[in-house]
Design a protein around this motif. Structure first.
Motif, PDB file in Angstrom:
ATOM      1  N   SER A 101      -8.332  19.765  22.161  1.00 15.20           N
ATOM      2  CA  SER A 101      -8.487  19.119  20.859  1.00 15.20           C
ATOM      3  C   SER A 101      -8.777  17.625  20.936  1.00 15.20           C
ATOM      4  O   SER A 101      -9.060  17.002  19.921  1.00 15.20           O
ATOM      5  N   TRP A 102      -8.703  17.036  22.132  1.00 14.52           N
ATOM      6  CA  TRP A 102      -8.958  15.599  22.251  1.00 14.52           C
ATOM      7  C   TRP A 102     -10.427  15.293  22.503  1.00 14.52           C
ATOM      8  O   TRP A 102     -10.816  14.133  22.580  1.00 14.52           O
ATOM      9  N   TYR A 103     -11.243  16.324  22.636  1.00 15.22           N
ATOM     10  CA  TYR A 103     -12.652  16.120  22.923  1.00 15.22           C
ATOM     11  C   TYR A 103     -13.528  16.582  21.764  1.00 15.22           C
ATOM     12  O   TYR A 103     -13.215  17.548  21.078  1.00 15.22           O
ATOM     13  N   VAL A 104     -14.638  15.858  21.583  1.00 15.30           N
ATOM     14  CA  VAL A 104     -15.639  16.232  20.578  1.00 15.30           C
ATOM     15  C   VAL A 104     -16.980  16.272  21.285  1.00 15.30           C
ATOM     16  O   VAL A 104     -17.446  15.254  21.800  1.00 15.30           O
ATOM     17  N   GLU A 105     -17.560  17.463  21.343  1.00 18.09           N
ATOM     18  CA  GLU A 105     -18.853  17.665  21.985  1.00 18.09           C
ATOM     19  C   GLU A 105     -18.863  17.098  23.406  1.00 18.09           C
ATOM     20  O   GLU A 105     -19.820  16.443  23.830  1.00 18.09           O
ATOM     21  N   THR A 136       5.533  14.852  12.957  1.00 16.47           N
ATOM     22  CA  THR A 136       4.405  15.733  12.675  1.00 16.47           C
ATOM     23  C   THR A 136       4.265  15.976  11.171  1.00 16.47           C
ATOM     24  O   THR A 136       3.156  15.922  10.619  1.00 16.47           O
ATOM     25  N   ASP A 137       5.379  16.222  10.503  1.00 14.38           N
ATOM     26  CA  ASP A 137       5.360  16.479   9.068  1.00 14.38           C
ATOM     27  C   ASP A 137       4.849  15.267   8.293  1.00 14.38           C
ATOM     28  O   ASP A 137       4.046  15.408   7.362  1.00 14.38           O
ATOM     29  N   LEU A 138       5.276  14.076   8.671  1.00 18.92           N
ATOM     30  CA  LEU A 138       4.842  12.860   7.980  1.00 18.92           C
ATOM     31  C   LEU A 138       3.345  12.614   8.170  1.00 18.92           C
ATOM     32  O   LEU A 138       2.645  12.203   7.243  1.00 18.92           O
ATOM     33  N   ILE A 139       2.843  12.871   9.374  1.00 20.72           N
ATOM     34  CA  ILE A 139       1.419  12.687   9.646  1.00 20.72           C
ATOM     35  C   ILE A 139       0.594  13.662   8.824  1.00 20.72           C
ATOM     36  O   ILE A 139      -0.435  13.303   8.237  1.00 20.72           O
ATOM     37  N   GLN A 152       1.703  20.193  18.703  1.00 25.65           N
ATOM     38  CA  GLN A 152       1.409  20.053  20.118  1.00 25.65           C
ATOM     39  C   GLN A 152       0.663  18.752  20.386  1.00 25.65           C
ATOM     40  O   GLN A 152       0.934  18.056  21.365  1.00 25.65           O
ATOM     41  N   GLN A 153      -0.280  18.402  19.497  1.00 26.93           N
ATOM     42  CA  GLN A 153      -1.001  17.144  19.649  1.00 26.93           C
ATOM     43  C   GLN A 153      -0.057  15.955  19.526  1.00 26.93           C
ATOM     44  O   GLN A 153      -0.126  15.005  20.313  1.00 26.93           O
TER      45      GLN A 153
END
Length: 241
Positions: A101-105, A136-139, A152-153
């Motif tokens: 999930s940390w990568y885009v294309e 996590t909930d606040l984000i 997980q992120q």
């Protein structure tokens, strides 16, 4: 683009129509079967040539034909970006290929990581003591991201913040500022102002706030060891309280 992580990286398989099946040459069919068998991991062109024993020109021609028929797609393998990698269009690339999930294309999304790190630090500082679930909930409720941010992120980001000495992992003793967190529950505090190195609250008395009680490395602390009360800045500041 969506960063949400579903229970499976595979899409539901689509039955091939008879017309589509009949439209493939023997070479295209052979190549397609090999590519499709690799599912969400796909296959490198050199490997498919070895497995099919087809000449280079036949493989290259068949790949173009399969792409034109929307049966296969080229995907980025972050570990070997120079290699041409293919998979059947019905599958989504596994995170081993995309980097997760940390990568885009195929590129690390540094801006997303930077912003998420800042939010984690800000929320932990605001709460004084925060669990992973709370952050996590606040984000998620903040709504700043157009994509789903998973726990997980957040956990991975929090780990980097601990390693960078921006926050500290502690366990709740259920007292004082930890009153809202179950005893023994792992939570996080800011290092420095507002954290263990900052001003200690005395709502339940100074003894309830002794840093040793929530130190995750207390089991390794000895008088003359690498971790020692003599060299602990948090213990020294508590003594000066």
């Amino acid at each position: 683009m969506s960063r949400s992580q579903g229970p499976s990286s595979l899409k539901r398989k689509r039955p091939e129509s008879n017309s589509l099946s009949q439209s493939l040459t023997d070479q295209e069919r052979k190549l397609y079967d090999v590519i499709r068998s690799k599912q969400d991991m796909g296959i490198w062109t050199r490997d498919m040539k070895r497995e099919t024993n087809l000449p280079d020109n036949v493989v290259n021609k068949s790949l173009k034909a399969l792409q034109a028929k929307n049966l296969i797609k080229e995907v980025v393998n972050i570990q070997n970006k120079g290699r041409k990698h293919y998979m059947a269009t019905e599958f989504q690339p596994a995170k081993e290929l995309t980097g997760g999930s940390w990568y885009v294309e195929g590129s690390l999304d540094t801006e997303f990581i930077k912003i998420l790190r800042k939010f984690c630090v800000d929320f932990i500082a605001e709460l004084k003591v925060a669990t992973l679930e709370k952050v996590t909930d606040l984000i998620r409720r903040n709504g700043v991201f157009a994509v789903d941010v998973t726990q997980q992120q957040v956990e991975e980001i929090v780990r980097t913040l601990v390693l960078d000495n921006e926050i500290m992992e502690v366990k709740s003793n259920g007292m004082g500022e930890f009153a809202s967190v179950p005893i023994g529950k792992v939570c996080y505090k800011l290092i420095g102002k507002g954290g263990l190195g900052g001003e200690l609250k005395a709502k339940t008395g100074a003894m309830a706030s002794i840093p040793c009680g929530v130190c995750p490395r207390i089991s390794h602390c000895t008088p003359d060891g690498v971790i020692s009360p003599k060299t602990c800045v948090y213990y020294t500041k508590w003594l000066d309280f």
